[in-house]
Design a protein around this motif. Structure first.
Motif, PDB file in Angstrom:
ATOM      1  N   LEU A 175       1.088   4.146  -2.863  1.00  0.00           N
ATOM      2  CA  LEU A 175       1.011   5.754  -2.388  1.00  0.00           C
ATOM      3  C   LEU A 175       2.274   6.359  -3.010  1.00  0.00           C
ATOM      4  CD1 LEU A 175      -0.020   5.789   1.214  1.00  0.00           C
ATOM      5  CD2 LEU A 175      -1.568   6.096  -0.853  1.00  0.00           C
ATOM      6  N   TYR A 202       4.132  12.034   0.246  1.00  0.00           N
ATOM      7  CA  TYR A 202       3.527  11.672  -0.830  1.00  0.00           C
ATOM      8  C   TYR A 202       2.087  12.435  -0.804  1.00  0.00           C
ATOM      9  CZ  TYR A 202       6.301   7.369  -0.498  1.00  0.00           C
ATOM     10  OH  TYR A 202       7.608   6.664  -0.385  1.00  0.00           O
ATOM     11  N   ALA A 227       3.401   9.424   4.401  1.00  0.00           N
ATOM     12  CA  ALA A 227       2.305   9.652   3.711  1.00  0.00           C
ATOM     13  C   ALA A 227       1.951  11.264   3.279  1.00  0.00           C
ATOM     14  CB  ALA A 227       0.848   9.561   4.252  1.00  0.00           C
ATOM     15  N   GLU A 285       0.691  -1.080   0.135  1.00  0.00           N
ATOM     16  CA  GLU A 285      -0.039   0.104   0.018  1.00  0.00           C
ATOM     17  C   GLU A 285       0.858   1.078   0.013  1.00  0.00           C
ATOM     18  OE1 GLU A 285      -3.369   0.151  -0.462  1.00  0.00           O
ATOM     19  OE2 GLU A 285      -3.322  -1.991  -0.686  1.00  0.00           O
ATOM     20  N   CYS A 337      -0.746  12.409   0.318  1.00  0.00           N
ATOM     21  CA  CYS A 337      -1.841  11.504   0.440  1.00  0.00           C
ATOM     22  C   CYS A 337      -2.881  12.339   1.422  1.00  0.00           C
ATOM     23  CB  CYS A 337      -1.451  10.234   0.971  1.00  0.00           C
ATOM     24  SG  CYS A 337      -2.991   9.392   1.139  1.00  0.00           S
TER      25      CYS A 337
END
Length: 283
Positions: free
Chosen positions: A21, A65, A62, A17, A67
């Motif tokens: 990402l 990235y 995250a 996962e 996200c």
């Protein structure tokens, strides 16, 4: 954290996962390494499940990235932070790894669906039924090996028998109920066990009779384990070359649709119970 020698399916899923990402952000492994102040090898190990990371570091990744899916980030952070070594670890080195991965997956599941057409689903099996099944499929196994597999299967039932059970729904074909895996007495006891469990509020058992028209889904047997988000669901299927864990979003959608079609072909729960009672009286 030290490098893992054999990551579990759950650890591999977390890494996969994170890779998704990174790729969605258009970054290479070396780009991610530069952002995190590490090297490409470390990023590769994290994404392969070979190296763990803290919740705080996952949230940093995250953020790098970009996200914006807060629910997903929270779910992944929880996966990173939960390093439970459950009862299944007692069998490491004593049973094949997929047995342990399935038990861990079930432990963390939010709900469970089963569809089976030739055998009673594992979570509903009696000890005698499971023993007859393992002994037949693996006749070369010594008694202690069969004992371990039966014991492991019986312990897996904790997810629907504990004080905080997960919702469980299964669709079973009439063929699975009629096949005498063991003795006639064992089959009768197995049907009684299915009926007993079906009375629990969190358990739904549905039956597909032979007479059902338009049912062509006998190849759709599956274990569907719900994650904290639909994107983190997992399908488990047994094939000729071993157990396969499916988590690609497109495939998860396909299996959700298949299960709904199988469910639509089944009888309602009360009618299913009545049908099973009639079968039991025939034995």
């Amino acid at each position: 954290m030290p490098r893992r020698q054999q990551p579990t399916a759950r650890q591999q899923r977390l890494g996969a996962e994170l890779r998704k990402l990174r790729e969605a952000a258009g970054l290479k492994g070396r780009d991610a390494a530069a952002l995190l102040g590490t090297d490409s090898a470390q990023v590769s190990q994290i994404e392969a499940g070979l190296a763990g990371l803290s919740e705080e570091r996952l949230c940093r990744i995250a953020a790098h990235y970009t996200c914006s899916d807060e629910e997903l980030v929270e779910a992944l952070a929880a996966m990173a932070g939960n390093r439970t070594r459950g009862w299944w670890e007692e069998y490491r080195g004593r049973l094949p790894t997929p047995y342990l991965d399935l038990a861990e997956l079930e432990h963390h599941s939010s709900y469970r669906w089963d569809a089976d057409f030739l055998h009673i689903p594992g979570l509903l099996q009696t000890e005698e039924y499971a023993r007859a099944l393992f002994s037949y499929v693996n006749p070369e196994f010594p008694a202690e090996e069969v004992d371990r597999r039966v014991e492991h299967r019986m312990r897996r039932k904790v997810i629907i028998e504990r004080t905080d059970p997960i919702p469980y729904e299964t669709v079973i074909h009439e063929a699975a109920l009629r096949i005498n895996v063991g003795s006639r007495e064992a089959t009768r006891a197995q049907l009684a066990r299915v009926l007993e469990l079906s009375e629990a509020d969190h358990v739904t058992v549905r039956l597909i009779p032979f007479a059902q028209e338009g049912f062509a889904g006998a190849g759709s047997a599956m274990v569907y384990a719900g994650g904290p988000l639909p994107r983190l669901d997992t399908v488990v299927r047994d094939g000729p070359h071993g157990t396969v864990f499916v988590d690609a979003e497109a495939q998860l959608g396909r299996f959700r649709t298949l299960f709904r079609k199988v469910r639509a072909a089944s009888l309602e729960q009360d009618r299913s119970r009545d049908f099973i009672r009639r079968l039991a009286k025939e034995l």
